[in-house]
Enzyme design. Structure first.
Site, PDB file in Angstrom:
ATOM      1  N   CYS A   2       0.833  -1.188   0.000  1.00 62.20           N
ATOM      2  CA  CYS A   2       0.000   0.000   0.000  1.00 62.20           C
ATOM      3  C   CYS A   2       0.872   1.244   0.000  1.00 62.20           C
ATOM      4  O   CYS A   2       2.093   1.180  -0.019  1.00 62.20           O
ATOM      5  CB  CYS A   2      -0.909   0.023   1.228  1.00 62.20           C
ATOM      6  N   ARG A  47      -4.774   1.494  -0.672  1.00 63.19           N
ATOM      7  CA  ARG A  47      -4.602   0.052  -0.511  1.00 63.19           C
ATOM      8  C   ARG A  47      -4.474  -0.690  -1.839  1.00 63.19           C
ATOM      9  O   ARG A  47      -5.256  -0.467  -2.767  1.00 63.19           O
ATOM     10  CB  ARG A  47      -5.791  -0.531   0.272  1.00 63.19           C
ATOM     11  N   LEU A  48      -3.477  -1.551  -1.900  1.00 63.04           N
ATOM     12  CA  LEU A  48      -3.372  -2.582  -2.927  1.00 63.04           C
ATOM     13  C   LEU A  48      -3.717  -3.881  -2.222  1.00 63.04           C
ATOM     14  O   LEU A  48      -2.919  -4.408  -1.440  1.00 63.04           O
ATOM     15  CB  LEU A  48      -1.954  -2.632  -3.509  1.00 63.04           C
ATOM     16  N   ILE A  50      -4.095  -7.494  -1.211  1.00 64.34           N
ATOM     17  CA  ILE A  50      -3.387  -8.738  -1.518  1.00 64.34           C
ATOM     18  C   ILE A  50      -3.894  -9.890  -0.640  1.00 64.34           C
ATOM     19  O   ILE A  50      -4.205 -10.967  -1.137  1.00 64.34           O
ATOM     20  CB  ILE A  50      -1.864  -8.567  -1.310  1.00 64.34           C
ATOM     21  N   ASN A  73       1.973  -0.552   5.254  1.00 64.90           N
ATOM     22  CA  ASN A  73       2.334  -0.921   3.891  1.00 64.90           C
ATOM     23  C   ASN A  73       3.190  -2.168   3.972  1.00 64.90           C
ATOM     24  O   ASN A  73       4.200  -2.178   4.679  1.00 64.90           O
ATOM     25  CB  ASN A  73       3.123   0.224   3.236  1.00 64.90           C
ATOM     26  N   GLU A  75       3.649  -6.720   3.964  1.00 66.07           N
ATOM     27  CA  GLU A  75       3.078  -8.021   4.315  1.00 66.07           C
ATOM     28  C   GLU A  75       3.829  -8.602   5.508  1.00 66.07           C
ATOM     29  O   GLU A  75       5.051  -8.467   5.616  1.00 66.07           O
ATOM     30  CB  GLU A  75       3.192  -9.011   3.143  1.00 66.07           C
ATOM     31  N   ASP A  99      -3.285  -9.931   7.437  1.00 66.55           N
ATOM     32  CA  ASP A  99      -2.075  -9.886   8.260  1.00 66.55           C
ATOM     33  C   ASP A  99      -1.996  -8.585   9.053  1.00 66.55           C
ATOM     34  O   ASP A  99      -1.427  -8.541  10.146  1.00 66.55           O
ATOM     35  CB  ASP A  99      -0.832 -10.062   7.382  1.00 66.55           C
TER      36      ASP A  99
END
Length: 637
Positions: A2, A47-48, A50, A73, A75, A99
């Site tokens: 993100c 936000r992207l 995933i 931002n 993972e 997560d």
């Protein structure tokens, strides 16, 4: 993956400012936008999506207890394990399976420091404690994800990219002389510096604590030096044992990093690291994975056929694109905007193009980044060792250096033919003369460390280009080493890796709304790498020895054994060909004098050298071009 931003202690109107900040980093997160604001604190995110692509993963996110608000931002790859540990300690009313939620609830239960210590992933985050009115910023151990911040006026502002801070009303945007000096020496601005005096990068593995009315505190929550010392105390010597341990570990790490609720693939250059990651990934999947590669229409730089051969062997669905001078001509004018600080690694072009190609099919790509720094993959490691051992006994080295630098290119190549294979091994792409001329400056090095620094420098003496180029100290204190290879690995891991390699990949991928993941930078991989005795990494001329042994289990060595190339581009050919008009416009002497930053005579001398056939001037000229392109993108040209 993100884009995040935050304002704490700012006056009324923060939401409007946040809207501008988030709009500037929209490319990092096209799927969703969120803003949380309360009593002087405003957090935002693009936000992207995933993991958990539903609204249950929406950010900024409040903890179940209501005390903490998080924008993140990246993972957390071990989030499933962390979730199970939380559940074993008491029931939690989960809203989803992201997560982010797991890390947030870990913080709520155990505190920030303990949560970061247990989290394995790539991340940059901003956290607000509503009870104590404390803000925390944190960045992952290796520096995969960027985080900029400013505390001008006693207020805190932060964002994933510097361009978001540029939208802040009243923030001074004066250039940092220390950052300029570092940039022209190394081709990037290292943390904690930023190109502006009013902002900083948070260093990898660091935690910033901010409270109103107090000076912000920055401290490491993780130190590579501790990992190095632990490895030195528990060395792994046996090759068979080491290869087996690395195999087991990488299979676990790659499997963890394949967790996603969206399609994923892998960048495949055909080299050692990316081939290993792709082969392990394919062995863990029942269906063909997606692999992506770039080649060049210049045969001297093209490795696409090698990547295709690896892809055929492992059985992946392979896509390739051949980069032409027209591609470079189209993307070059945009680089100053894509890289929101001056950035001079010319492999930024193919990195951007492969990201653009991949994003049409997947939202996540694994990469082989980090393998060179973890396992000794750069030819400069054995090269510096051998060169220093040879030159330190050479009398009158300064005299030889002066003669080499003054010698015409053709004559220098003829005169030094006696060096034969050694010289040509380290020559730049069929240009022995330019390589030897650059190496002339290395003869003045008075130590192995100084020689290594010289090999890493674009402008070894930035003061020749800048009126003010102070020497800045930013690297952490190194531990004691008992080999001549490991200090170079250390230097690259704490500086070159986050400052150049990871910044390049992050900006190129996120400009295309693509997430990248680097299994070889997992903290467990780093711990194992520093346990290995140096001879398991570099043996004679052979670099990355242990990784090659492991790759042989998956891919025949005939497909991967060749000199390292990486994403090297035909820079001299482009700058004197299709990019010449663009370059000359940016290097206009009148504009350079008007700007008052660079020494116009030094710039012109570098350009004349390039046009006369000295390809060794290419990186220097490119560093100036990228600075000028960055200025032009911000109306400073």
């Amino acid at each position: 993956m993100c884009g995040i931003a935050g304002l704490v202690g700012h006056p009324a109107g923060a939401r409007q400012t946040m809207a501008r900040m988030l709009d500037s980093i929209r490319h990092r997160g096209p799927d969703d936008e969120g803003v949380w604001e309360e009593d002087g604190a405003c957090l935002g995110q693009r936000r992207l999506a995933i993991i958990d692509t539903s609204q249950a993963g929406h950010q900024p996110m409040e903890s179940a207890c209501g005390r903490y608000v998080l924008t993140m931002n990246g993972e957390i790859y071990n989030y499933r394990l962390l979730r199970a540990e939380l559940e074993a300690g008491g029931a939690i009313a989960w809203r989803g399976h992201s997560d982010t939620e797991v890390l947030l609830e870990t913080i709520a239960r155990h505190g920030v420091a303990e949560a970061l210590a247990g989290a394995k992933g790539m991340f940059a985050l901003g956290l607000w404690d509503r009870r104590t009115r404390t803000a925390w910023l944190a960045r992952d151990r290796m520096g995969e994800k960027p985080l900029y911040y400013s505390t001008v006026g006693g207020r805190l502002a932060f964002a994933s990219e510097l361009r978001a801070l540029e939208t802040l009303p009243g923030l001074p945007l004066d250039l940092s002389s220390a950052a300029l000096g570092a940039y022209f020496r190394y081709g990037y601005v290292p943390a904690p510096l930023s190109i502006y005096s009013s902002a900083n990068k948070l260093a990898p593995g660091s935690l910033l604590t901010w409270r109103e009315g107090e000076q912000p505190r920055v401290a490491p929550y993780w130190r590579l030096a501790d990992v190095v010392r632990a490895g030195q105390a528990d060395r792994l010597h046996q090759p068979a044992e080491a290869v087996a341990a690395l195999d087991r570990l990488l299979r676990d790490v790659v499997e963890r990093q394949m967790i996603a609720d969206v399609p994923l693939g892998v960048f495949l250059s055909g080299g050692i690291d990316s081939s290993l990651v792709a082969a392990i990934m394919q062995s863990l999947r029942g269906e063909p994975i997606r692999t992506f590669t770039l080649g060049f229409d210049s045969s001297e730089f093209n490795e696409a056929e090698h990547a295709a051969a690896v892809a055929r062997h492992i059985g992946s669905r392979h896509t390739e694109h051949i980069v032409t001078a027209a591609d470079a001509q189209a993307i070059a004018p945009r680089l100053g905007q894509i890289y929101d600080e001056p950035f001079a690694d010319s492999s930024q072009i193919p990195t951007y193009l492969i990201s653009r190609m991949a994003c049409s099919e997947v939202k996540v790509c694994l990469t082989g980044d980090g393998g060179d720094e973890m396992f000794g993959g750069y030819v400069r490691y054995p090269g510096v060792r051998r060169l220093w051992n040879a030159m330190r006994l050479l009398p009158a080295r300064g005299w030889f250096a002066d003669r080499l630098e003054a010698m015409p290119l053709e004559r220098s190549e003829r005169s030094l033919a006696w060096l034969g294979p050694l010289a040509r091994r380290y020559a730049s792409r069929g240009a022995l003369g330019p390589s030897l001329r650059r190496g002339a400056g290395w003869l003045r090095a008075d130590s192995r460390e100084a020689l290594f620094e010289a090999t890493m420098s674009y402008w070894p003496s930035p003061e020749a280009l800048l009126a003010d180029a102070p020497v800045a100290t930013w690297r952490p204190e190194p531990p004691a080493f008992d080999s001549d290879i490991e200090p170079m690995l250390w230097r690259d891991t704490v500086d070159y890796l986050p400052g150049d390699i990871l910044a390049k990949v992050d900006r190129a991928a996120m400009a295309n709304s693509l997430e990248t993941r680097a299994p070889l930078l997992d903290p467990d991989v780093a711990a194992l790498a520093w346990r290995l005795v140096p001879s398991l990494k570099v043996r004679g001329h052979a670099t990355k020895w242990i990784v090659r042994q492991l790759l042989d289990r998956y891919v025949p060595s005939a497909l991967t054994e060749r000199p390292k190339v990486g994403f090297t581009v035909p820079l001299h050919e482009w700058l004197t060909g299709s990019l010449r008009g663009w370059a000359r416009e940016l290097l206009d002497p009148v504009a350079i004098v008007r700007q008052g930053v660079l020494n116009g005579e030094a710039v012109e001398a570098a350009w004349r050298g390039l046009e006369s056939g000295d390809s060794g001037e290419g990186p220097r000229v490119w560093s100036v071009l990228m600075f000028q392109a960055w200025q032009a993108a911000r109306g400073r040209y």
